[in-house]
Design a protein around this motif. Structure first.
Motif, mmCIF file in Angstrom:
data_model
loop_
_atom_site.group_PDB
_atom_site.id
_atom_site.type_symbol
_atom_site.label_atom_id
_atom_site.label_comp_id
_atom_site.label_asym_id
_atom_site.label_seq_id
_atom_site.Cartn_x
_atom_site.Cartn_y
_atom_site.Cartn_z
ATOM 1 N N THR A 1 9.577 45.320 -32.477
ATOM 2 C CA THR A 1 9.749 46.323 -31.434
ATOM 3 C C THR A 1 10.641 45.705 -30.365
ATOM 4 O O THR A 1 10.799 44.491 -30.299
ATOM 5 C CB THR A 1 8.402 46.666 -30.784
ATOM 6 O OG1 THR A 1 7.866 45.458 -30.227
ATOM 7 C CG2 THR A 1 7.427 47.233 -31.793
ATOM 8 N N LYS A 2 11.189 46.562 -29.507
ATOM 9 C CA LYS A 2 12.055 46.050 -28.451
ATOM 10 C C LYS A 2 11.274 45.127 -27.523
ATOM 11 O O LYS A 2 11.781 44.100 -27.077
ATOM 12 C CB LYS A 2 12.654 47.228 -27.670
ATOM 13 C CG LYS A 2 13.547 46.755 -26.548
ATOM 14 C CD LYS A 2 14.470 47.838 -26.052
ATOM 15 C CE LYS A 2 15.467 47.311 -25.020
ATOM 16 N NZ LYS A 2 14.878 46.506 -23.969
ATOM 17 N N THR A 3 10.016 45.492 -27.255
ATOM 18 C CA THR A 3 9.169 44.658 -26.385
ATOM 19 C C THR A 3 9.054 43.238 -26.943
ATOM 20 O O THR A 3 9.217 42.256 -26.226
ATOM 21 C CB THR A 3 7.745 45.260 -26.304
ATOM 22 O OG1 THR A 3 7.874 46.652 -26.225
ATOM 23 C CG2 THR A 3 6.979 44.709 -25.134
ATOM 24 N N MET A 4 8.769 43.150 -28.234
ATOM 25 C CA MET A 4 8.628 41.844 -28.886
ATOM 26 C C MET A 4 9.911 41.035 -28.765
ATOM 27 O O MET A 4 9.906 39.851 -28.441
ATOM 28 C CB MET A 4 8.367 42.040 -30.381
ATOM 29 C CG MET A 4 6.959 42.361 -30.702
ATOM 30 S SD MET A 4 5.958 40.875 -30.623
ATOM 31 C CE MET A 4 4.820 41.256 -31.914
ATOM 32 N N ARG A 5 11.009 41.724 -29.093
ATOM 33 C CA ARG A 5 12.328 41.097 -29.032
ATOM 34 C C ARG A 5 12.602 40.539 -27.625
ATOM 35 O O ARG A 5 13.018 39.402 -27.460
ATOM 36 C CB ARG A 5 13.347 42.198 -29.317
ATOM 37 C CG ARG A 5 14.510 41.844 -30.149
ATOM 38 C CD ARG A 5 15.337 43.112 -30.369
ATOM 39 N NE ARG A 5 14.948 43.751 -31.612
ATOM 40 C CZ ARG A 5 15.398 43.349 -32.798
ATOM 41 N NH1 ARG A 5 16.241 42.351 -32.880
ATOM 42 N NH2 ARG A 5 15.003 43.945 -33.900
ATOM 43 N N ASP A 6 12.315 41.371 -26.631
ATOM 44 C CA ASP A 6 12.573 40.954 -25.243
ATOM 45 C C ASP A 6 11.710 39.762 -24.854
ATOM 46 O O ASP A 6 12.167 38.858 -24.165
ATOM 47 C CB ASP A 6 12.310 42.125 -24.278
ATOM 48 C CG ASP A 6 13.394 43.185 -24.397
ATOM 49 O OD1 ASP A 6 14.439 42.888 -25.025
ATOM 50 O OD2 ASP A 6 13.200 44.305 -23.874
ATOM 51 N N ILE A 7 10.460 39.772 -25.295
ATOM 52 C CA ILE A 7 9.568 38.661 -24.962
ATOM 53 C C ILE A 7 10.088 37.365 -25.598
ATOM 54 O O ILE A 7 10.143 36.317 -24.947
ATOM 55 C CB ILE A 7 8.127 38.954 -25.437
ATOM 56 C CG1 ILE A 7 7.519 40.041 -24.555
ATOM 57 C CG2 ILE A 7 7.279 37.684 -25.412
ATOM 58 C CD1 ILE A 7 6.151 40.485 -24.980
ATOM 59 N N ALA A 8 10.509 37.451 -26.859
ATOM 60 C CA ALA A 8 10.995 36.247 -27.550
ATOM 61 C C ALA A 8 12.229 35.689 -26.848
ATOM 62 O O ALA A 8 12.370 34.486 -26.658
ATOM 63 C CB ALA A 8 11.311 36.581 -29.013
ATOM 64 N N ARG A 9 13.129 36.592 -26.435
ATOM 65 C CA ARG A 9 14.354 36.135 -25.770
ATOM 66 C C ARG A 9 14.044 35.549 -24.408
ATOM 67 O O ARG A 9 14.570 34.511 -24.021
ATOM 68 C CB ARG A 9 15.336 37.306 -25.627
ATOM 69 C CG ARG A 9 15.890 37.754 -26.979
ATOM 70 C CD ARG A 9 16.557 39.105 -26.899
ATOM 71 N NE ARG A 9 17.545 39.153 -25.829
ATOM 72 C CZ ARG A 9 17.841 40.242 -25.141
ATOM 73 N NH1 ARG A 9 17.226 41.371 -25.410
ATOM 74 N NH2 ARG A 9 18.748 40.207 -24.208
ATOM 75 N N LYS A 10 13.149 36.222 -23.700
ATOM 76 C CA LYS A 10 12.805 35.752 -22.362
ATOM 77 C C LYS A 10 12.130 34.379 -22.424
ATOM 78 O O LYS A 10 12.438 33.481 -21.633
ATOM 79 C CB LYS A 10 11.883 36.771 -21.693
ATOM 80 C CG LYS A 10 11.598 36.460 -20.240
ATOM 81 C CD LYS A 10 10.853 37.612 -19.560
ATOM 82 C CE LYS A 10 10.470 37.225 -18.136
ATOM 83 N NZ LYS A 10 9.508 38.143 -17.543
#
Ligand code: ADP
Ligand code: MG
Length: 457
Positions: free
Chosen positions: A386-395
């Motif tokens: 999900t976009k949320t997961m992706r954003d967390i991993a990048r952050k």
């Protein structure tokens, strides 16, 4: 010269010995030393005659205009820039011409190009008989970038890179794939055993030695430092960084990600969800510590754990207490964590390169096991994030200053929780499950970061 020499906060100067007939400088009396901002900086020369070569874009508005300069290195110095970062910089000497005056100044070379001014003139370069008028600008005669009219601009001719893979396991899947991917792109790769490196310090040009000889200068280092040699590996990596090599992940970033406590502190400061975690060093607090994370069941982790080896689930309070007492008896460093039961032995490994998640797998622990590590028999399947997961991993990757990372996330009933961030994530599980060529993506990332000067002309 009795006339007063007044400088505004911005002026035009020339650095004739460096082949720079016109540069706009910002006069910055808040800075001690003057600095020149280069796009690429490469040391060369010998121990007795250390030199540095660097690439400057004198006109910030015309990146096509590039000048390659070289100068003897007179020192290396730690400089803290206005953004708070400290870096070890090369120091050179050069004549500066402004208006009708020419004088000698020291310049540090900063590997940074984001500034509107390619040069800052610090207070040690401004003599007592000069006056700085902070409200004036261009009080001295102006020059123009037209001065570069006859400068031959050299287009970036790509040359192959000289890469070192720091690893103690030349034959494992990840090492083999990285070598394969780099060689397929025409680069040369050497596998260097971290433990066999020894370091010579105290010179302007630091060296790494290996098997009785000094290693050549590498353009890039891919660190794959095992947990058992983290500390020494970090020293070796810092030394390589000091030789001017680009390190895929820095020693500091690797250190922070390996330190489970520090990593948790960084993540929670950045408001990235993690399982509730507690740590204490006094044995008196055992009961309270277990309560702090919500009581049993809890997960107890050795701080040095990798591949799930030091991660234990204590299902009851009694079990948790005896486990904590046992670890304490062994003088082991550990933390206690809330057990995220609803993830049912599964976690998500996000593989991040640069600022991008390039692949993700779900790892499912085998029957009767809560640890999903592939080394513990976990099974990997590709997942769409999900976009949320992706954003967390990048952050999370960004917060730890890593360029390549494996971010492990648990799906809990209160949202995704980052478990840990691996700075040498293995390639086998992710490549086989996703059928993606992650090794090539890593090499391509290095290519965007390193633009060698040496054989460009
Ligand atoms: P290591 O560094 O040894 O891999 P981890 O913290 O990644 O240690 O834990 C190993 C595995 O154990 C994880 O991949 C996950 O499957 C499981 N695990 C760890 N902590 C928890 C937790 N708090 N709740 C549920 N499962 C966990
Ligand atoms: Mg893990």
């Amino acid at each position: 010269m009795n006339e007063t020499f007044t400088l505004g906060w911005e002026e035009w100067v020339a650095l004739p010995q460096l082949g720079l007939p016109a540069l706009k400088v910002k006069v910055d009396t808040g800075a001690r030393t003057s600095s020149l901002h280069a796009a690429v900086i490469e040391p060369f020369g010998t121990e007795k005659n250390p030199q540095v070569r660097f690439l400057i874009h004198p006109d910030p508005n015309h990146p096509d205009l590039e000048v390659i300069c070289s100068a003897p290195v007179i020192d290396r110095r730690n400089v803290t820039s206005s953004n708070g970062e400290t870096e070890l910089r090369y120091v050179i000497e050069a004549n500066i011409t402004m208006g009708d005056r020419t004088w000698k100044i020291e310049l540090t070379l900063a590997n940074r190009e984001s500034m509107a001014y390619r040069m800052l003139l610090g207070r040690t370069a401004i003599s007592d008989d000069m006056i700085v008028d902070a409200n004036g600008s261009f009080l001295q005669p102006t020059l123009s970038f037209e001065a570069y009219k006859n400068t031959r601009t050299t287009k970036l001719a790509k040359r192959s890179l000289r890469i070192a893979l720091l690893s103690r396991e030349p034959d494992n899947y990840s090492s083999r794939r990285l070598v394969e991917a780099a060689e397929a792109k025409g680069h040369s790769v050497e596998i260097i055993d971290t433990k066999r490196c020894y370091l010579r310090m105290g010179d302007l040009l630091p060296e790494v030695h290996y098997d009785g000889r000094a290693l050549p200068r590498y353009d890039a280092i891919i660190p794959r430092i095992g947990a058992s040699v983290t500390e020494y590996g970090m020293a070796v990596l810092r030394q390589f960084a000091n030789t001017g090599a680009y390190c895929l992940n820095s020693a500091e970033a690797i250190g922070a990600s390996r330190d489970k406590l520090l990593a948790h502190q960084i993540l929670s400061a950045a408001k990235i969800g993690t399982p509730t975690t507690a740590f204490a060093s006094s044995p008196k607090d055992t009961k309270d510590l277990i309560e702090l994370v919500g009581g049993a069941p809890v997960v107890v982790k050795l701080l040095s754990s990798t591949q799930g080896k030091g991660v234990v689930l204590a299902e009851t309070r009694k079990a948790a207490e005896s486990l904590v007492d046992a670890f304490r008896g062994l003088d082991a460093n550990f933390l206690i964590q809330e057990f995220v039961a609803e993830s049912k032995g599964a976690d998500i490994r996000c593989f991040v390169i640069g600022n991008k998640v390039v692949g993700a797998i779900k790892r499912q622990a085998k029957e009767g096991e809560f640890r999903s590590n592939l080394h513990r028999g976990g099974a990997a399947t590709p997942v769409r994030l999900t976009k949320t997961m992706r954003d967390i991993a990048r952050k999370a990757t960004r917060q730890l200053n890593l360029s390549v990372a494996g971010v492990d996330i648990l799906e809990s009933s209160s949202g995704p929780k980052v478990l840990e961030i691996n700075s040498s994530p293995g390639l086998e599980g992710i490549e086989k499950a996703t059928e993606k060529d992650i090794a090539t993506l890593i090499i391509e990332h290095i290519e965007t970061k390193v633009s060698p000067l040496s054989r460009r002309r």
